[in-house]
Design a protein around this motif. Structure first.
Motif, PDB file in Angstrom:
ATOM      1  N   ARG A  97       0.830  -1.206   0.000  1.00  0.00           N
ATOM      2  CA  ARG A  97       0.000   0.000   0.000  1.00  0.00           C
ATOM      3  C   ARG A  97       0.864   1.255   0.000  1.00  0.00           C
ATOM      4  NH1 ARG A  97      -4.569   0.296   4.379  1.00  0.00           N
ATOM      5  NH2 ARG A  97      -5.931  -0.380   2.666  1.00  0.00           N
ATOM      6  N   GLY A 152      -3.203  -2.555   7.173  1.00  0.00           N
ATOM      7  CA  GLY A 152      -4.620  -2.871   7.025  1.00  0.00           C
ATOM      8  C   GLY A 152      -5.434  -2.512   8.252  1.00  0.00           C
ATOM      9  N   ASN A 193      -7.584   0.550   7.711  1.00  0.00           N
ATOM     10  CA  ASN A 193      -8.610   0.608   6.665  1.00  0.00           C
ATOM     11  C   ASN A 193      -9.790   1.471   7.090  1.00  0.00           C
ATOM     12  OD1 ASN A 193      -7.146  -1.007   4.935  1.00  0.00           O
ATOM     13  ND2 ASN A 193      -8.249  -2.884   5.435  1.00  0.00           N
ATOM     14  N   ARG A 194     -10.189   1.363   8.351  1.00  0.00           N
ATOM     15  CA  ARG A 194     -11.312   2.149   8.835  1.00  0.00           C
ATOM     16  C   ARG A 194     -10.979   3.641   8.802  1.00  0.00           C
ATOM     17  NH1 ARG A 194     -13.862   0.238  14.389  1.00  0.00           N
ATOM     18  NH2 ARG A 194     -14.171  -1.584  13.034  1.00  0.00           N
ATOM     19  N   LYS A 245     -11.242   4.921   5.295  1.00  0.00           N
ATOM     20  CA  LYS A 245     -12.635   5.078   4.869  1.00  0.00           C
ATOM     21  C   LYS A 245     -13.256   6.328   5.469  1.00  0.00           C
ATOM     22  CE  LYS A 245     -13.621   0.194   3.988  1.00  0.00           C
ATOM     23  NZ  LYS A 245     -14.419  -0.996   4.392  1.00  0.00           N
TER      24      LYS A 245
END
Length: 200
Positions: free
Chosen positions: A69, A170, A173-174, A177
């Motif tokens: 990423r 990871g 990720n929240r 978002k």
């Protein structure tokens, strides 16, 4: 020997010493394996937290999905990323600190005072510093906000020389978002800056 060659020689000697370090061996879950990358000609500094277990096993920083990423954010491939003339990778702790209940433990505190400033003193070609995660930001940007989110929201303040980033794990990720502006606004600017610096 001219000044550039002398600095390069000192840098290589220092990197060798760091890679032999056993200062915090008794506190680590595995034998010390300092993982870092630098050259006296590095142009971009990535200051992160500490290697994860996958990095410890392979000996390569960001050799995991978070690294994939990060490289997407930077707009570079692995060959470019692992070229020390392009990127210096100097986490706050150079060895995997072990895992806790909610993720890896904090970087060992011995590394920063023992090795970071001597290493940084040899990186005179750095034109962009990427500061990833709370531990690196607390060290590099002590007066720039109380949280990673606050620091990243203020990314333009020190741009184009320094850029605070969330960790690419990871586990974030929240966060990504909830903060779509980061990948929509900041990442394209970062990619353009990286492209410019690597073309010089």
């Amino acid at each position: 020997m001219n000044d550039d060659n002398l600095i390069a020689s000192h840098c290589k000697t220092l990197l060798h010493r760091v890679r032999q370090c056993t200062e915090c061996a008794e506190h680590l879950p595995f034998p010390p394996r300092p993982i870092l990358q630098a050259s006296s000609r590095s142009r971009i500094l990535i200051a992160a937290q500490a290697p994860g277990k996958l990095a410890h096993d392979s000996g390569l920083a960001f050799n995991d999905p978070s690294g994939d990423r990060l490289r997407r954010w930077l707009g570079v491939d692995s060959t470019t990323f692992y070229n020390s003339n392009n990127f210096a990778l100097l986490p706050m702790g150079f060895c995997f600190p072990g895992a806790g209940k909610s993720g890896d433990l904090a970087p060992r505190p011995e590394c920063a005072p023992l090795w970071r400033q001597p290493l940084l003193d040899h990186l005179s070609h750095i034109r962009l510093t990427l500061v990833i995660g709370q531990y690196a930001q607390a060290w590099h940007l002590p007066n720039s906000g109380k949280s990673v989110t606050e620091r990243v929201q203020q990314w333009h303040v020190l741009w184009p020389d320094i850029l605070p980033l969330p960790h690419p794990s990871g586990r974030n990720n929240r966060w990504l978002k909830r903060n779509p502006w980061f990948e929509q606004e900041v990442v394209p600017m970062l990619q353009e800056r990286i492209k410019t610096l690597l073309s010089v």
